[in-house]
Write a protein that holds these residues in place. Structure first.
Motif, PDB file in Angstrom:
ATOM      1  N   TRP A  64      47.634  69.136  66.201  1.00  0.00           N
ATOM      2  CA  TRP A  64      48.585  68.061  66.457  1.00  0.00           C
ATOM      3  C   TRP A  64      49.574  67.962  65.296  1.00  0.00           C
ATOM      4  O   TRP A  64      49.201  68.155  64.140  1.00  0.00           O
ATOM      5  N   GLN A  67      49.284  62.581  64.183  1.00  0.00           N
ATOM      6  CA  GLN A  67      47.965  62.109  64.588  1.00  0.00           C
ATOM      7  C   GLN A  67      47.594  62.688  65.946  1.00  0.00           C
ATOM      8  O   GLN A  67      48.441  63.139  66.701  1.00  0.00           O
ATOM      9  N   LYS A  68      46.291  62.676  66.229  1.00  0.00           N
ATOM     10  CA  LYS A  68      45.803  63.230  67.483  1.00  0.00           C
ATOM     11  C   LYS A  68      46.383  62.463  68.660  1.00  0.00           C
ATOM     12  O   LYS A  68      46.364  61.233  68.694  1.00  0.00           O
TER      13      LYS A  68
END
Length: 252
Positions: A64, A67-68
């Motif tokens: 990613w 952030q995820k």
């Protein structure tokens, strides 16, 4: 921004049956990636490995940018019993609400669900029972449900199975929109004409990674027949007629 996906020596087998072997590759972020290949070549198995739905050897990393993000998934098909009482709206809201299935729905959730259904041309069928829809219409509802969480990675397994031309066009338009939003799309597809319209990156899997590149690089006439020949198909041994065998004995 959607993620990139790194595959390192990915393999999969059931018993002695090798499904995937030695796949090392990177799928770039924010693009449409289409996995193609012959039946039984391991396309769906690779997809399920990336999603973590089946065990595999090697390593798969979803990278990613920050952030995820969220992942949406549309399976190849789902079967709904026509006698079941839940509607399209009930089904869409299953992942949107913590309330019981037939609890009074909040209007905000319903309005948002209708927006996603409208994107796939199914808003007018929100009150229909899921089991009363055609297979292609059910696929469109599954697609709408996958859009509810605004996925950064959208994974599609033969997304147009059973769809009419109108449904196919809805989905192709949506995929183009999502790529414009820098989402990453990963789809198994079998229709060469449809894949050309998507104009993404094509990865041909036939147990190994056979070829990879743009549509114009991979889906060219001189390559297609070779790319879609199954790896396990061998020419049948030639069996000589008995009359030929007898003549050969006489000559000997």
């Amino acid at each position: 921004m959607g993620p990139s996906i790194r595959l390192n020596n990915v393999g999969l087998k059931y018993g002695d049956n090798v499904i995937l072997q030695g796949i090392t590759h990177q799928l770039q972020a924010g693009q449409c990636h289409v996995i193609m290949g012959p039946n039984g070549g391991g396309k769906t198995s690779l997809l399920r490995s990336i999603l973590g739905l089946t065990p595999f050897s090697g390593d798969i990393q979803i990278d990613w940018a920050e952030q995820k993000g969220t992942i949406g998934y549309v399976p190849q098909k789902a079967t709904f019993e026509s006698s079941l009482p839940f509607t399209v709206m009930d089904f869409i809201l299953l992942n949107q609400s913590r309330n019981p299935l037939f609890w009074r729905k909040r209007k905000k959730e319903q309005d948002y669900a209708l927006v996603q259904l409208d994107r796939v041309g199914m808003a007018s069928r929100a009150d229909r029972r899921m089991g009363q829809l055609s297979g292609g219409e059910q696929q469109r509802v599954l697609f709408a449900q996958a859009l509810l969480d605004s996925p950064d990675l959208l994974v599609l397994d033969e997304p147009t199975t059973g769809m009419d031309e109108q449904g196919v066009r809805y989905l192709e338009g949506l995929i183009h929109e999502l790529v414009q939003e820098n989402k990453t799309i990963l789809a198994v597809h079998h229709d060469v004409s449809a894949v050309r319209r998507l104009n993404g990156q094509v990865h041909v899997v036939n147990r190994h990674l056979v070829d990879s590149g743009s549509v114009s690089e991979v889906l060219v006439p001189e390559k297609i027949e070779r790319l879609f020949n199954h790896y396990s198909i061998q020419p049948a041994p030639r069996v000589e007629p008995e009359s030929v065998k007898e003549n050969q004995k006489d000559v000997a």
